[in-house]
Design a protein around this motif. Structure first.
Motif, PDB file in Angstrom:
ATOM      1  N   GLY B 108       0.822  -1.206   0.000  1.00 29.80           N
ATOM      2  CA  GLY B 108       0.000   0.000   0.000  1.00 29.80           C
ATOM      3  C   GLY B 108       0.860   1.261   0.000  1.00 29.80           C
ATOM      4  N   TYR B 109       1.959   1.191   0.725  1.00 25.31           N
ATOM      5  CA  TYR B 109       2.902   2.313   0.790  1.00 25.31           C
ATOM      6  C   TYR B 109       3.520   2.582  -0.586  1.00 25.31           C
ATOM      7  N   VAL B 110       3.983   1.533  -1.233  1.00 22.05           N
ATOM      8  CA  VAL B 110       4.572   1.706  -2.567  1.00 22.05           C
ATOM      9  C   VAL B 110       3.526   2.251  -3.541  1.00 22.05           C
ATOM     10  N   LEU B 111       2.331   1.674  -3.496  1.00 24.92           N
ATOM     11  CA  LEU B 111       1.317   2.004  -4.507  1.00 24.92           C
ATOM     12  C   LEU B 111       0.755   3.411  -4.345  1.00 24.92           C
ATOM     13  N   THR B 112       0.976   4.033  -3.184  1.00 20.35           N
ATOM     14  CA  THR B 112       0.448   5.390  -3.021  1.00 20.35           C
ATOM     15  C   THR B 112       1.542   6.447  -2.959  1.00 20.35           C
ATOM     16  N   LYS B 113       2.696   6.110  -2.381  1.00 19.66           N
ATOM     17  CA  LYS B 113       3.724   7.136  -2.172  1.00 19.66           C
ATOM     18  C   LYS B 113       4.921   7.002  -3.102  1.00 19.66           C
ATOM     19  N   TRP B 114       5.063   5.914  -3.795  1.00 17.58           N
ATOM     20  CA  TRP B 114       6.177   5.713  -4.733  1.00 17.58           C
ATOM     21  C   TRP B 114       5.614   5.268  -6.071  1.00 17.58           C
ATOM     22  N   ARG B 115       4.682   6.044  -6.554  1.00 16.42           N
ATOM     23  CA  ARG B 115       3.951   5.597  -7.729  1.00 16.42           C
ATOM     24  C   ARG B 115       4.852   5.557  -8.955  1.00 16.42           C
ATOM     25  N   PHE B 116       4.575   4.623  -9.815  1.00 23.52           N
ATOM     26  CA  PHE B 116       5.325   4.501 -11.073  1.00 23.52           C
ATOM     27  C   PHE B 116       4.353   4.078 -12.150  1.00 23.52           C
ATOM     28  N   ARG B 117       4.845   4.127 -13.371  1.00 22.34           N
ATOM     29  CA  ARG B 117       4.036   3.753 -14.515  1.00 22.34           C
ATOM     30  C   ARG B 117       3.524   2.318 -14.376  1.00 22.34           C
ATOM     31  N   GLY B 118       2.252   2.136 -14.516  1.00 20.16           N
ATOM     32  CA  GLY B 118       1.697   0.773 -14.481  1.00 20.16           C
ATOM     33  C   GLY B 118       1.312   0.294 -13.088  1.00 20.16           C
ATOM     34  N   ASP B 119       1.451   1.161 -12.073  1.00 18.05           N
ATOM     35  CA  ASP B 119       1.141   0.671 -10.723  1.00 18.05           C
ATOM     36  C   ASP B 119      -0.347   0.363 -10.546  1.00 18.05           C
ATOM     37  N   THR B 120      -1.210   1.103 -11.219  1.00 20.73           N
ATOM     38  CA  THR B 120      -2.643   0.824 -11.093  1.00 20.73           C
ATOM     39  C   THR B 120      -2.999  -0.532 -11.687  1.00 20.73           C
ATOM     40  N   TYR B 176      -6.080   3.549   2.590  1.00 22.89           N
ATOM     41  CA  TYR B 176      -5.807   4.322   3.797  1.00 22.89           C
ATOM     42  C   TYR B 176      -4.655   5.297   3.559  1.00 22.89           C
ATOM     43  N   TYR B 177      -3.581   4.809   2.980  1.00 20.21           N
ATOM     44  CA  TYR B 177      -2.417   5.669   2.745  1.00 20.21           C
ATOM     45  C   TYR B 177      -2.699   6.726   1.675  1.00 20.21           C
ATOM     46  N   ALA B 178      -3.647   6.437   0.798  1.00 25.25           N
ATOM     47  CA  ALA B 178      -3.959   7.410  -0.259  1.00 25.25           C
ATOM     48  C   ALA B 178      -4.431   8.726   0.347  1.00 25.25           C
ATOM     49  N   ALA B 179      -5.079   8.637   1.522  1.00 26.06           N
ATOM     50  CA  ALA B 179      -5.593   9.848   2.163  1.00 26.06           C
ATOM     51  C   ALA B 179      -4.510  10.563   2.967  1.00 26.06           C
ATOM     52  N   PHE B 180      -3.336   9.930   3.109  1.00 18.81           N
ATOM     53  CA  PHE B 180      -2.261  10.539   3.900  1.00 18.81           C
ATOM     54  C   PHE B 180      -1.493  11.526   3.022  1.00 18.81           C
ATOM     55  N   PRO B 181      -1.246  12.764   3.521  1.00 20.37           N
ATOM     56  CA  PRO B 181      -0.626  13.789   2.676  1.00 20.37           C
ATOM     57  C   PRO B 181       0.744  13.380   2.131  1.00 20.37           C
ATOM     58  N   THR B 182       0.846  13.334   0.811  1.00 19.31           N
ATOM     59  CA  THR B 182       2.092  12.946   0.170  1.00 19.31           C
ATOM     60  C   THR B 182       3.186  13.995   0.392  1.00 19.31           C
ATOM     61  N   GLU B 183       2.780  15.249   0.660  1.00 19.63           N
ATOM     62  CA  GLU B 183       3.767  16.315   0.883  1.00 19.63           C
ATOM     63  C   GLU B 183       4.705  15.954   2.038  1.00 19.63           C
ATOM     64  N   LEU B 184       4.143  15.340   3.077  1.00 19.35           N
ATOM     65  CA  LEU B 184       4.973  14.965   4.230  1.00 19.35           C
ATOM     66  C   LEU B 184       6.054  13.970   3.816  1.00 19.35           C
ATOM     67  N   VAL B 185       5.650  13.018   2.945  1.00 18.43           N
ATOM     68  CA  VAL B 185       6.608  12.032   2.463  1.00 18.43           C
ATOM     69  C   VAL B 185       7.674  12.722   1.618  1.00 18.43           C
ATOM     70  N   ARG B 186       7.248  13.660   0.753  1.00 20.66           N
ATOM     71  CA  ARG B 186       8.193  14.403  -0.095  1.00 20.66           C
ATOM     72  C   ARG B 186       9.190  15.168   0.761  1.00 20.66           C
TER      73      ARG B 186
END
Lengths: 297, 292
Positions: B108-120, B176-186
């Motif tokens: 879930g962490y990879v799929l929301t915060k480290w997105r790449f081509r084809g992850d969906t 769940y992680y999708a709702a977590f602000p990605t800015e914090l991760v950045r």
């Protein structure tokens, strides 16, 4: 510049690390889901009996399958079961959710009572209901002892009616969960909409029919998809409640597949029935998942 | 419940309210009845049950059926009671839940915060795997478990449940992680935090609610599974299969009281989990996976 080289290496490591973390799950999914599906599809075109064989026989298994009376019994049963199960669970779930939403005293006590069956296994549910529905000792006997001598409830022993006992037990297990889904939907409705509608003169039944139920459409869809896939997968409940009987009266595709593959050594036919089951679920799930994922992007 | 009671109630008359309460109470009875019947009849001697008084409280209270179900009842051919199978289920469920939850969190962490081509597409492939009828994988799974030497063993069942569980756990954590602000991760990335550091320091501390959901979901599903246990359990059959063997045994007198005690034993772990943490589960489930 060793420091720069190190940063560079780190950046690149950060780049492939996420993919590396995801890779085992993808590999496992490709092998154990899609590889296995492919394997079963291949088997369904072979003359495999007790063990897999790779002598291709074209669509013979499918032709045999659809010529079998048992298979048609299973199809008829799943049609009855799925329709009633989905329909009744949705109706009960909706009514209970709407009623619970009327500022009910004791909601906190009622909600877990409606929900707990979902925590039980179908084997436990089946055991409880099997006994309750047994005319010799269960409900019928109790009614006789209570003085209602003519009371008769023998569905579980009656090959025409036994499939409906499976509906009863399955509805008992899942309808509370559907209630929770609708209740969450109801609680998510903007109060302003309801107040505006009430000011416009909509009240009671009309308010629900015209305003609330249309807003709940996503909850209906989720409930339908979940109930549909549970219905097609139903296996344990039949095993525990009727064992597919009386005779073969409550056979479902899932029990058919199991007995043809592992008991009757007709693996080719068993595989073809599994493929039909998968296609039925895929026909509903693929468009649903596609729409969900597209929307979220 | 997170969803607080709102002012959705429609103005209704007194008669209508009585009706509403009546319906709600009737359904409460409907849901409670089988549990009551199992409960009271599991502490009765057998003669009282075959006499037909299933609704009445026991005249003679006895715990003998429980003792029998647990340690001496005939399961298949062995008079072992349900205890060894209960242990099998525990040995299977604990690692399977732990492994699938950890994998789901990382995915879930990879799929929301480290997105790449084809992850969906990868996610869609995994998600569809949750909904397949397992009949489609039974035959190849039996062959593969045999090849791996895991057929009929607890590790084999753990493998099966992890494989078909990660789709759901990934779904929960991803939503769940999708709702977590990605800015914090950045921001953490710019500060030089690595992949696992961010997961450990930033994501995990906020993952409590969804971990409860994932653990309860997996625990309930794996504990209650029958199909895989019956197909691949061999000599390590789980509780559900043993209960079915106990109840369906065609030899001798049907000891209904023992059956009920056994059924409650089989239901107890999930019921306890539900009573202790059920509220969080429903709350998390509604917020996460089920849109509605």
């Amino acid at each position: 510049m060793s420091a720069a080289a190190r940063t560079d290496w780190r950046t690149r490591a950060q780049d492939w690390l996420p993919k590396l973390v995801l890779a085992p799950s993808l590999a496992v999914t490709l092998l154990f889901v899609y590889g296995f599906i492919l394997f079963t599809v291949v088997l369904s075109f072979t003359g495999s009996r007790m063990l897999p064989r790779y002598d291709f026989v074209g669509f013979t298994n499918y032709a045999k399958l659809f010529a079998l009376e048992h298979w048609w019994t299973a199809i008829g049963n799943i049609a009855i079961f799925a329709t009633l199960y989905i329909g009744i669970c949705t109706a009960i779930g909706l009514v209970l959710a709407i009623f619970l939403d009327q500022k009910i005293r004791g909601e906190g006590v009622l909600r877990p009572i409606y929900l707990y069956p979902m925590a039980l296994s179908f084997i436990v549910t089946g055991t409880a209901w099997k006994w309750f529905l047994d005319p010799g000792i269960g409900l019928e006997r109790t009614m006789h002892l209570w003085g209602w001598e003519s009371f008769s409830f023998t569905w579980i022993k009656d090959s025409e009616m036994a499939i409906y006992t499976i509906v009863i037990a399955a509805v008992w297990q899942t309808s509370g969960f559907v209630m929770a889904m609708f209740l969450a939907g109801l609680r998510g409705i903007d109060n302003e909409i309801l107040k505006a509608a009430q000011i416009d003169g909509a009240s009671g039944f009309a308010l629900y029919r015209r305003i609330v139920i249309p807003i709940l459409r996503p909850a209906f869809l989720s409930a339908f998809v979940i109930l549909f896939h549970l219905a097609i997968k139903s296996y344990d409940l039949v095993i525990a409640l009727t064992g597919g009987g009386p005779g073969r009266a409550t056979e479902l595709p899932a029990t058919f597949m199991y007995s043809y593959t592992f008991t009757r050594n007709q693996m080719g036919i068993g595989a073809s029935s599994a493929v039909i089951m998968l296609m039925t679920i895929a026909a509903i799930m693929v468009p649903y998942l596609y729409a969900e994922l597209k929307e979220r992007r | 419940m997170a969803v607080a009671s709102q002012d959705n109630a429609v103005q209704t008359g007194r008669a209508a309210r009585v009706f509403v309460y009546l319906v709600l109470l009737l359904f409460a009875l409907f849901y409670l009845l089988p549990l009551y019947v199992m409960g009271v009849n599991s502490v009765k001697p057998l003669e009282e049950i075959t006499g037909g008084r299933m609704m009445s409280l026991p005249e003679t209270f006895t715990l003998a059926p429980w003792a029998s179900a647990w340690s001496t009842a005939q399961i298949g051919v062995e008079p072992t009671g349900l205890r060894p199978y209960f242990i099998n289920s525990l040995l299977m469920v604990v690692p399977a839940v732990a492994i699938s939850t950890v994998i789901g969190a990382l995915n879930g962490y990879v799929l929301t915060k480290w997105r790449f081509r084809g992850d969906t597409i990868i996610f869609a492939l995994m998600l569809f795997g949750c909904f397949i009828p397992f009949q489609i994988v039974l035959i190849p799974m039996a062959l593969v478990l045999g090849k791996l030497g895991l057929a009929g063993s607890v590790p084999g069942l753990v493998l099966v449940h992890v494989v078909y569980g990660i789709g759901f756990t990934t779904l929960y954590y991803r939503n769940y992680y999708a709702a977590f602000p990605t800015e914090l991760v950045r921001a953490a990335m710019i500060d030089g935090a690595g992949f696992f550091q961010i997961f450990w320091r930033i994501m995990l501390p906020v993952s409590g609610p969804i971990t409860v959901v994932s653990v309860i979901w997996q625990f309930t599903n794996i504990w209650n599974d029958f199909l895989f246990g019956a197909s691949f359990g061999g000599t390590s059959q789980p509780m559900t299969v043993a209960l079915n063997n106990l109840v369906q045994s065609s030899t001798g007198v049907k000891e209904y009281n023992v059956h009920f005690a056994g059924a409650i034993l089989a239901a107890l772990p999930t019921l306890i989990v539900y009573v202790v943490a059920g509220r969080y589960f429903v709350r998390g489930l509604m917020a996460g996976s089920v849109k509605g």
